[in-house]
Write a protein that holds these residues in place. Structure first.
Motif, PDB file in Angstrom:
ATOM      1  N   HIS A  36       0.851  -1.183   0.000  1.00 55.02           N
ATOM      2  CA  HIS A  36       0.000   0.000   0.000  1.00 55.02           C
ATOM      3  C   HIS A  36       0.888   1.235   0.000  1.00 55.02           C
ATOM      4  O   HIS A  36       2.052   1.189   0.370  1.00 55.02           O
ATOM      5  N   CYS A  37       0.297   2.338  -0.444  1.00 57.32           N
ATOM      6  CA  CYS A  37       1.047   3.596  -0.476  1.00 57.32           C
ATOM      7  C   CYS A  37       1.324   4.032   0.963  1.00 57.32           C
ATOM      8  O   CYS A  37       0.408   4.118   1.767  1.00 57.32           O
ATOM      9  N   PRO A  38       2.598   4.296   1.302  1.00 60.24           N
ATOM     10  CA  PRO A  38       2.903   4.692   2.683  1.00 60.24           C
ATOM     11  C   PRO A  38       2.294   6.048   3.031  1.00 60.24           C
ATOM     12  O   PRO A  38       2.163   6.391   4.201  1.00 60.24           O
ATOM     13  N   HIS A  39       1.877   6.806   2.010  1.00 58.14           N
ATOM     14  CA  HIS A  39       1.348   8.141   2.259  1.00 58.14           C
ATOM     15  C   HIS A  39      -0.164   8.109   2.505  1.00 58.14           C
ATOM     16  O   HIS A  39      -0.653   8.596   3.515  1.00 58.14           O
ATOM     17  N   CYS A  40      -0.920   7.509   1.573  1.00 55.21           N
ATOM     18  CA  CYS A  40      -2.385   7.535   1.691  1.00 55.21           C
ATOM     19  C   CYS A  40      -2.964   6.172   2.078  1.00 55.21           C
ATOM     20  O   CYS A  40      -4.171   6.044   2.237  1.00 55.21           O
ATOM     21  N   GLN A  41      -2.096   5.169   2.246  1.00 53.55           N
ATOM     22  CA  GLN A  41      -2.506   3.820   2.672  1.00 53.55           C
ATOM     23  C   GLN A  41      -3.368   3.088   1.654  1.00 53.55           C
ATOM     24  O   GLN A  41      -3.868   2.000   1.933  1.00 53.55           O
ATOM     25  N   ARG A  61       4.782   8.735  -9.111  1.00 53.90           N
ATOM     26  CA  ARG A  61       3.792   9.269  -8.167  1.00 53.90           C
ATOM     27  C   ARG A  61       2.696   8.236  -7.909  1.00 53.90           C
ATOM     28  O   ARG A  61       2.329   7.463  -8.787  1.00 53.90           O
ATOM     29  N   CYS A  62       2.156   8.251  -6.675  1.00 55.31           N
ATOM     30  CA  CYS A  62       1.052   7.375  -6.317  1.00 55.31           C
ATOM     31  C   CYS A  62      -0.177   7.751  -7.148  1.00 55.31           C
ATOM     32  O   CYS A  62      -0.502   8.926  -7.288  1.00 55.31           O
ATOM     33  N   ARG A  63      -0.890   6.724  -7.698  1.00 53.76           N
ATOM     34  CA  ARG A  63      -2.049   7.001  -8.533  1.00 53.76           C
ATOM     35  C   ARG A  63      -3.174   7.659  -7.722  1.00 53.76           C
ATOM     36  O   ARG A  63      -3.921   8.487  -8.244  1.00 53.76           O
ATOM     37  N   SER A  64      -3.311   7.282  -6.440  1.00 51.08           N
ATOM     38  CA  SER A  64      -4.410   7.804  -5.630  1.00 51.08           C
ATOM     39  C   SER A  64      -4.142   9.220  -5.133  1.00 51.08           C
ATOM     40  O   SER A  64      -4.979  10.101  -5.292  1.00 51.08           O
ATOM     41  N   CYS A  65      -2.975   9.430  -4.495  1.00 51.17           N
ATOM     42  CA  CYS A  65      -2.772  10.705  -3.810  1.00 51.17           C
ATOM     43  C   CYS A  65      -1.691  11.562  -4.449  1.00 51.17           C
ATOM     44  O   CYS A  65      -1.535  12.724  -4.082  1.00 51.17           O
ATOM     45  N   GLY A  66      -0.965  11.015  -5.397  1.00 50.08           N
ATOM     46  CA  GLY A  66       0.036  11.815  -6.089  1.00 50.08           C
ATOM     47  C   GLY A  66       1.320  12.015  -5.315  1.00 50.08           C
ATOM     48  O   GLY A  66       2.209  12.744  -5.762  1.00 50.08           O
TER      49      GLY A  66
HETATM   50 ZN   LIG Z   1      -0.833   7.403  -2.091  1.00 52.93          ZN
END
Ligand SMILES: [Zn+2]
Length: 255
Positions: A36-41, A61-66
């Motif tokens: 999972h993305c460590p930023h937005c989970q 970049r993360c697809r969800s939160c960038g």
């Molecule tokens: Zn993210």
């Protein structure tokens, strides 16, 4: 074609190594939960989890939160892919080459965990000693007595250095993790590789240490993790050990 397939296989393993590097120091399972993305989970979808390619397509970049994704992920995947190709070229499609690849993978994880957290996870080095010795028993390369001697020499040498340093200066210089790591290297490569590894690691460590001191004015006492240098030394010993030993003996005889 085979080389491309082996590179892709290596990169996929590298993707798993990234998970190990991230989770081992914090005692998280390397299997669950899924990445999972460590930023937005947000869980990372399988189509966004393709080694190297996904990073390029998502432009880091993360697809969800960038949030930015560390360039280290594709770097580790590329490195592991190249390692798979290198052991194949050196040893062919053999059990021994597969073992060598597993060994290099362990070194890659240890290197990055040590850089991040200044620890060498026992979860890798201790089973590594057992696996290296068991492989020597099964495959006979190195022979099991050479492997056993490697464990004792690798562990003993650094233990002696650490104790001596502590006795002379009253400071802890070398961690127990380094001792177990060199014992693991000895188990996989045999005792002959231990001095080769240690020599290369010391030279590389000194070179980098001096460079850092000059560039950043670092205090001499600032500890630089030694694990990555042992890993580099062991990789050189794995691929060029016989050449290095012959070269060294040549110098010793000439002197
Ligand atoms: Zn993210």
């Amino acid at each position: 074609m085979l080389l491309v397939a082996v590179f892709i296989f290596g990169a996929l393993i590298g993707s798993f190594l990234n998970v190990c590097i991230h989770r081992l120091p914090i005692d998280e399972s390397v299997v669950f939960p899924a990445s999972h993305c460590p930023h937005c989970q947000q869980p990372i979808q399988p189509y966004d989890n393709v080694p190297i390619l996904s990073y390029v397509i998502l432009r880091g970049r993360c697809r969800s939160c960038g949030a930015g994704i560390s360039a280290r992920y594709p770097a580790v995947e590329t490195l592991t892919g190249l390692a798979a190709v290198a052991v194949l070229c050196a040893g062919g499609l053999t059990a021994h080459a597969l073992l060598a690849f597993a060994f290099v993978c362990a070194l890659i994880v240890i290197t990055f965990v040590d850089v991040d957290c200044q620890i060498i996870p026992d979860a890798i080095s201790l089973p590594g000693i057992g696996v290296g010795f068991a492989a020597a028993l099964l495959l006979g390369q190195p022979s099991w007595p050479a492997s056993l001697a490697g464990i004792l020499l690798g562990g003993g040498l650094l233990w002696g250095v650490a104790e001596g340093y502590h006795w002379l200066t009253g400071r802890e210089g070398m961690g127990g993790g380094d001792i177990k790591l060199l014992a693991m290297i000895g188990a996989f490569l045999g005792w002959q590789a231990v001095p080769v590894t240690l020599m290369i690691a010391s030279l590389a460590g000194t070179a980098v240490g001096v460079t850092l001191m000059v560039m950043q004015g670092r205090d001499r006492r600032t500890a630089i993790p030694f694990g990555p240098f042992l890993a580099v030394g062991a990789t050189c010993a794995l691929f060029w050990g016989d050449t290095l030993i012959a070269w060294y003996l040549g110098i010793a005889q000439a002197a």
